[in-house]
Scaffold this motif. Structure first.
Motif, PDB file in Angstrom:
ATOM      1  N   LEU A   1      14.818  26.693   8.105  1.00  0.00           N
ATOM      2  CA  LEU A   1      14.052  27.447   9.092  1.00  0.00           C
ATOM      3  C   LEU A   1      12.974  28.249   8.372  1.00  0.00           C
ATOM      4  CD1 LEU A   1      14.133  28.003  12.160  1.00  0.00           C
ATOM      5  CD2 LEU A   1      15.505  29.994  11.651  1.00  0.00           C
ATOM      6  N   LYS A   2      11.718  27.898   8.596  1.00  0.00           N
ATOM      7  CA  LYS A   2      10.633  28.552   7.859  1.00  0.00           C
ATOM      8  C   LYS A   2       9.878  29.578   8.705  1.00  0.00           C
ATOM      9  CE  LYS A   2      10.391  25.739   4.110  1.00  0.00           C
ATOM     10  NZ  LYS A   2      10.504  26.128   2.787  1.00  0.00           N
ATOM     11  N   SER A   3      10.165  29.682   9.984  1.00  0.00           N
ATOM     12  CA  SER A   3       9.531  30.710  10.807  1.00  0.00           C
ATOM     13  C   SER A   3      10.556  31.241  11.798  1.00  0.00           C
ATOM     14  CB  SER A   3       8.304  30.146  11.540  1.00  0.00           C
ATOM     15  OG  SER A   3       8.692  29.227  12.522  1.00  0.00           O
ATOM     16  N   SER A   4      10.161  32.208  12.599  1.00  0.00           N
ATOM     17  CA  SER A   4      11.111  32.805  13.532  1.00  0.00           C
ATOM     18  C   SER A   4      11.506  31.798  14.606  1.00  0.00           C
ATOM     19  CB  SER A   4      10.505  34.059  14.168  1.00  0.00           C
ATOM     20  OG  SER A   4       9.458  33.692  15.028  1.00  0.00           O
ATOM     21  N   LYS A   5      12.653  32.029  15.213  1.00  0.00           N
ATOM     22  CA  LYS A   5      13.188  31.084  16.193  1.00  0.00           C
ATOM     23  C   LYS A   5      12.299  30.980  17.423  1.00  0.00           C
ATOM     24  CE  LYS A   5      17.842  31.841  14.565  1.00  0.00           C
ATOM     25  NZ  LYS A   5      19.123  32.486  14.801  1.00  0.00           N
ATOM     26  N   VAL A   6      11.733  32.094  17.862  1.00  0.00           N
ATOM     27  CA  VAL A   6      10.839  32.060  19.022  1.00  0.00           C
ATOM     28  C   VAL A   6       9.612  31.206  18.715  1.00  0.00           C
ATOM     29  CG1 VAL A   6       9.383  33.471  20.522  1.00  0.00           C
ATOM     30  CG2 VAL A   6      11.638  34.285  19.912  1.00  0.00           C
ATOM     31  N   ASN A   7       9.051  31.357  17.520  1.00  0.00           N
ATOM     32  CA  ASN A   7       7.887  30.558  17.145  1.00  0.00           C
ATOM     33  C   ASN A   7       8.232  29.085  16.999  1.00  0.00           C
ATOM     34  OD1 ASN A   7       6.210  32.748  17.174  1.00  0.00           O
ATOM     35  ND2 ASN A   7       6.246  33.074  14.979  1.00  0.00           N
ATOM     36  N   GLU A   8       9.451  28.764  16.568  1.00  0.00           N
ATOM     37  CA  GLU A   8       9.875  27.364  16.479  1.00  0.00           C
ATOM     38  C   GLU A   8       9.935  26.736  17.864  1.00  0.00           C
ATOM     39  OE1 GLU A   8      10.758  25.247  13.882  1.00  0.00           O
ATOM     40  OE2 GLU A   8      10.009  26.756  12.491  1.00  0.00           O
ATOM     41  N   PHE A   9      10.495  27.458  18.839  1.00  0.00           N
ATOM     42  CA  PHE A   9      10.535  26.936  20.203  1.00  0.00           C
ATOM     43  C   PHE A   9       9.127  26.724  20.748  1.00  0.00           C
ATOM     44  CE2 PHE A   9      14.985  28.398  20.412  1.00  0.00           C
ATOM     45  CZ  PHE A   9      15.549  27.276  20.984  1.00  0.00           C
ATOM     46  N   ARG A  10       8.252  27.677  20.498  1.00  0.00           N
ATOM     47  CA  ARG A  10       6.874  27.544  20.973  1.00  0.00           C
ATOM     48  C   ARG A  10       6.169  26.365  20.314  1.00  0.00           C
ATOM     49  NH1 ARG A  10       5.697  33.946  20.554  1.00  0.00           N
ATOM     50  NH2 ARG A  10       6.708  34.544  22.504  1.00  0.00           N
ATOM     51  N   LEU A  11       6.458  26.113  19.038  1.00  0.00           N
ATOM     52  CA  LEU A  11       5.878  24.972  18.339  1.00  0.00           C
ATOM     53  C   LEU A  11       6.311  23.659  18.988  1.00  0.00           C
ATOM     54  CD1 LEU A  11       4.410  23.687  15.853  1.00  0.00           C
ATOM     55  CD2 LEU A  11       6.671  23.679  14.778  1.00  0.00           C
ATOM     56  N   TRP A  12       7.607  23.518  19.279  1.00  0.00           N
ATOM     57  CA  TRP A  12       8.084  22.284  19.908  1.00  0.00           C
ATOM     58  C   TRP A  12       7.511  22.114  21.306  1.00  0.00           C
ATOM     59  CZ3 TRP A  12       9.718  18.338  17.429  1.00  0.00           C
ATOM     60  CH2 TRP A  12      10.315  18.497  16.195  1.00  0.00           C
ATOM     61  N   GLY A  13       7.347  23.211  22.032  1.00  0.00           N
ATOM     62  CA  GLY A  13       6.710  23.121  23.345  1.00  0.00           C
ATOM     63  C   GLY A  13       5.271  22.650  23.234  1.00  0.00           C
ATOM     64  N   LEU A  14       4.545  23.159  22.255  1.00  0.00           N
ATOM     65  CA  LEU A  14       3.160  22.754  22.043  1.00  0.00           C
ATOM     66  C   LEU A  14       3.071  21.285  21.652  1.00  0.00           C
ATOM     67  CD1 LEU A  14       0.168  23.590  21.818  1.00  0.00           C
ATOM     68  CD2 LEU A  14       0.613  24.086  19.429  1.00  0.00           C
ATOM     69  N   LEU A  15       3.977  20.837  20.770  1.00  0.00           N
ATOM     70  CA  LEU A  15       3.971  19.430  20.359  1.00  0.00           C
ATOM     71  C   LEU A  15       4.263  18.502  21.541  1.00  0.00           C
ATOM     72  CD1 LEU A  15       5.750  19.592  16.892  1.00  0.00           C
ATOM     73  CD2 LEU A  15       3.332  19.209  17.362  1.00  0.00           C
ATOM     74  N   LEU A  16       5.190  18.888  22.394  1.00  0.00           N
ATOM     75  CA  LEU A  16       5.469  18.074  23.582  1.00  0.00           C
ATOM     76  C   LEU A  16       4.277  18.054  24.538  1.00  0.00           C
ATOM     77  CD1 LEU A  16       9.175  18.626  24.670  1.00  0.00           C
ATOM     78  CD2 LEU A  16       8.031  16.487  24.185  1.00  0.00           C
ATOM     79  N   THR A  17       3.608  19.174  24.684  1.00  0.00           N
ATOM     80  CA  THR A  17       2.425  19.224  25.548  1.00  0.00           C
ATOM     81  C   THR A  17       1.335  18.300  25.025  1.00  0.00           C
ATOM     82  OG1 THR A  17       2.884  21.509  26.171  1.00  0.00           O
ATOM     83  CG2 THR A  17       0.651  20.730  26.510  1.00  0.00           C
ATOM     84  N   MET A  18       1.040  18.420  23.731  1.00  0.00           N
ATOM     85  CA  MET A  18      -0.011  17.577  23.152  1.00  0.00           C
ATOM     86  C   MET A  18       0.372  16.099  23.174  1.00  0.00           C
ATOM     87  SD  MET A  18      -2.457  19.450  22.489  1.00  0.00           S
ATOM     88  CE  MET A  18      -2.398  21.096  23.081  1.00  0.00           C
ATOM     89  N   GLY A  19       1.635  15.794  22.876  1.00  0.00           N
ATOM     90  CA  GLY A  19       2.090  14.407  22.914  1.00  0.00           C
ATOM     91  C   GLY A  19       2.018  13.823  24.316  1.00  0.00           C
TER      92      GLY A  19
END
Length: 123
Positions: A3-21
């Motif tokens: 885990l290289k960043s906070s858990k909230v930021n990890e969730f937001r990252l996966w949400g962004l990746l799903l949106t872009m995909g």
């Protein structure tokens, strides 16, 4: 380190990746209609639009879950950078400086672990 960043930021990252995909898939599917690939292009468009829409709905669910977790997270002051950061669970990372934070002493990193984790600069 997993885990290289906070858990909230990890969730937001996966949400962004799903949106872009999801949007990318919908755009690719639209090419089947725009470039007039006939019946096969329409089938490709429908399949890509459905998978893209599911990805967009998944990202909406992830953003909703991250928002709910963020509202119930404890706000603490980071001992390294002094900025307020949200902590979820027993261990988390600072949203700004990535320092490992914990309330439980048995999960606290040793000074040797932190020194070995620090980035090494090359000359």
């Amino acid at each position: 380190m997993r885990l290289k960043s906070s858990k909230v930021n990890e969730f937001r990252l996966w949400g962004l990746l799903l949106t872009m995909g999801g949007m990318l898939l919908m755009i690719i599917g639209l090419a089947g209609i725009v470039f007039d690939w006939g019946q096969a292009g329409r089938i490709i468009a429908v399949i890509c639009m459905l998978i893209g829409a599911v990805g967009m709905l998944g990202s909406m669910g992830i953003y909703f879950a991250a928002g709910m977790m963020s509202t119930s997270a404890q706000v603490i002051e980071c001992p390294e950078c002094g900025k307020p950061t949200k902590m979820i669970g027993k261990t988390d990372r600072c949203m700004f400086c990535k320092t490992i934070l914990t309330f439980d002493p048995k999960y606290a990193p040793d000074a040797n672990d932190q020194a070995s984790e620090a980035p090494k600069h090359q000359s």
